[in-house]
Motif scaffolding. Structure first.
Motif, mmCIF file in Angstrom:
data_model
loop_
_atom_site.group_PDB
_atom_site.id
_atom_site.type_symbol
_atom_site.label_atom_id
_atom_site.label_comp_id
_atom_site.label_asym_id
_atom_site.label_seq_id
_atom_site.Cartn_x
_atom_site.Cartn_y
_atom_site.Cartn_z
ATOM 1 N N MET A 36 0.805 -1.203 0.000
ATOM 2 C CA MET A 36 0.000 0.000 0.000
ATOM 3 C C MET A 36 0.842 1.257 0.000
ATOM 4 O O MET A 36 0.324 2.338 -0.125
ATOM 5 N N SER A 37 2.127 1.152 0.171
ATOM 6 C CA SER A 37 2.949 2.342 0.278
ATOM 7 C C SER A 37 3.282 2.952 -1.082
ATOM 8 O O SER A 37 3.906 3.987 -1.138
ATOM 9 N N ASP A 38 2.854 2.308 -2.189
ATOM 10 C CA ASP A 38 3.191 2.856 -3.496
ATOM 11 C C ASP A 38 2.442 4.155 -3.734
ATOM 12 O O ASP A 38 1.389 4.415 -3.175
ATOM 13 N N VAL A 39 3.028 4.991 -4.592
ATOM 14 C CA VAL A 39 2.438 6.290 -4.894
ATOM 15 C C VAL A 39 1.094 6.104 -5.570
ATOM 16 O O VAL A 39 0.185 6.897 -5.384
ATOM 17 N N GLY A 40 0.911 5.037 -6.312
ATOM 18 C CA GLY A 40 -0.336 4.795 -7.022
ATOM 19 C C GLY A 40 -1.542 4.766 -6.101
ATOM 20 O O GLY A 40 -2.611 5.262 -6.456
ATOM 21 N N TRP A 41 -1.378 4.204 -4.921
ATOM 22 C CA TRP A 41 -2.498 4.129 -3.973
ATOM 23 C C TRP A 41 -2.952 5.529 -3.582
ATOM 24 O O TRP A 41 -4.137 5.831 -3.613
ATOM 25 N N SER A 42 -2.011 6.372 -3.226
ATOM 26 C CA SER A 42 -2.383 7.726 -2.797
ATOM 27 C C SER A 42 -2.959 8.537 -3.964
ATOM 28 O O SER A 42 -3.864 9.345 -3.769
ATOM 29 N N GLU A 43 -2.445 8.290 -5.171
ATOM 30 C CA GLU A 43 -3.002 8.982 -6.344
ATOM 31 C C GLU A 43 -4.444 8.542 -6.601
ATOM 32 O O GLU A 43 -5.299 9.358 -6.936
ATOM 33 N N GLN A 70 -4.439 13.897 5.136
ATOM 34 C CA GLN A 70 -3.411 14.392 4.211
ATOM 35 C C GLN A 70 -2.201 13.456 4.165
ATOM 36 O O GLN A 70 -1.579 13.304 3.121
ATOM 37 N N ASN A 71 -1.865 12.843 5.305
ATOM 38 C CA ASN A 71 -0.756 11.885 5.321
ATOM 39 C C ASN A 71 -1.041 10.693 4.413
ATOM 40 O O ASN A 71 -0.144 10.171 3.766
ATOM 41 N N TYR A 72 -2.305 10.258 4.349
ATOM 42 C CA TYR A 72 -2.664 9.153 3.455
ATOM 43 C C TYR A 72 -2.607 9.602 2.001
ATOM 44 O O TYR A 72 -2.066 8.902 1.147
ATOM 45 N N VAL A 73 -3.155 10.784 1.730
ATOM 46 C CA VAL A 73 -3.187 11.309 0.363
ATOM 47 C C VAL A 73 -1.774 11.543 -0.165
ATOM 48 O O VAL A 73 -1.489 11.289 -1.330
ATOM 49 N N ALA A 74 -0.888 12.002 0.694
ATOM 50 C CA ALA A 74 0.488 12.291 0.284
ATOM 51 C C ALA A 74 1.362 11.034 0.251
ATOM 52 O O ALA A 74 2.508 11.093 -0.196
ATOM 53 N N GLY A 75 0.839 9.909 0.730
ATOM 54 C CA GLY A 75 1.613 8.671 0.724
ATOM 55 C C GLY A 75 2.623 8.576 1.857
ATOM 56 O O GLY A 75 3.506 7.733 1.833
ATOM 57 N N ASP A 133 -10.205 -1.837 -5.840
ATOM 58 C CA ASP A 133 -10.072 -0.732 -6.786
ATOM 59 C C ASP A 133 -9.179 0.372 -6.224
ATOM 60 O O ASP A 133 -8.342 0.920 -6.934
ATOM 61 N N LEU A 134 -9.357 0.691 -4.967
ATOM 62 C CA LEU A 134 -8.541 1.740 -4.363
ATOM 63 C C LEU A 134 -7.073 1.340 -4.294
ATOM 64 O O LEU A 134 -6.182 2.151 -4.514
ATOM 65 N N LEU A 135 -6.817 0.062 -4.016
ATOM 66 C CA LEU A 135 -5.435 -0.419 -3.907
ATOM 67 C C LEU A 135 -4.831 -0.793 -5.255
ATOM 68 O O LEU A 135 -3.655 -1.120 -5.336
ATOM 69 N N GLY A 136 -5.640 -0.781 -6.301
ATOM 70 C CA GLY A 136 -5.127 -1.100 -7.627
ATOM 71 C C GLY A 136 -4.905 -2.582 -7.855
ATOM 72 O O GLY A 136 -4.022 -2.976 -8.606
ATOM 73 N N ILE A 137 -5.718 -3.398 -7.214
ATOM 74 C CA ILE A 137 -5.600 -4.845 -7.383
ATOM 75 C C ILE A 137 -6.489 -5.248 -8.542
ATOM 76 O O ILE A 137 -7.704 -5.100 -8.493
#
Length: 146
Positions: free
Chosen positions: A1-8, A36-41, A63-67
């Protein structure tokens, strides 16, 4: 979940719903800074928070995690747990996450791999205690009977 894609994806979904970060945070019942910490990754939410975010943003966790792709078949217990979590309100999700962490950290097996009957290690059916390993058994004096 730490990838930038999740926060985007998190930010994009909020924009699709015309929700400002402050409004999403308000609906989640958390500070804008935390959201904001979640949105910014910079931070990752725990399971209960992730599910609340998905509920507020009307999106599935996958969908949110991009799976992508098909989810492998799950056993009956996993499906039952997933259904129970989905049916819980947000207030109970935090408790469920806490209980799951406690269960995960608790040794639920004896040394021979058999599951214990309960948290105290006793059997639910008979009320007996689990057998002690040989190294813990008290030795008897010669000539005494049990």
């Amino acid at each position: 979940m730490s990838d930038v894609g999740w926060s985007e994806r998190l930010r994009a979904r909020a924009r699709e719903l015309d929700l400002a970060d402050a409004e999403v945070a308000r609906r989640l019942g958390m500070s804008q800074g935390r959201y904001q910490n979640y949105v910014a990754g910079r931070r990752e939410p725990d399971l209960a928070t992730l599910l609340r975010i998905c509920s507020v943003l009307q999106i599935t966790p996958n969908d949110l995690l991009g799976i992508d792709g098909e989810v492998p078949a799950q056993d009956t217990t996993s499906r039952s747990i997933a259904a129970s979590l989905a049916a819980m309100g947000s207030a109970k999700l935090g408790l469920a996450a806490t209980l799951l962490r406690a269960l995960a950290s608790h040794d639920l097996h004896d040394t021979d791999g058999e599951a214990r009957g309960g948290f105290n290690g006793g059997s639910r059916k008979t009320g007996t205690s689990p057998a002690r390993p040989a190294s813990m058994k008290k030795s008897r004096r010669p000539g005494t009977t049990a």
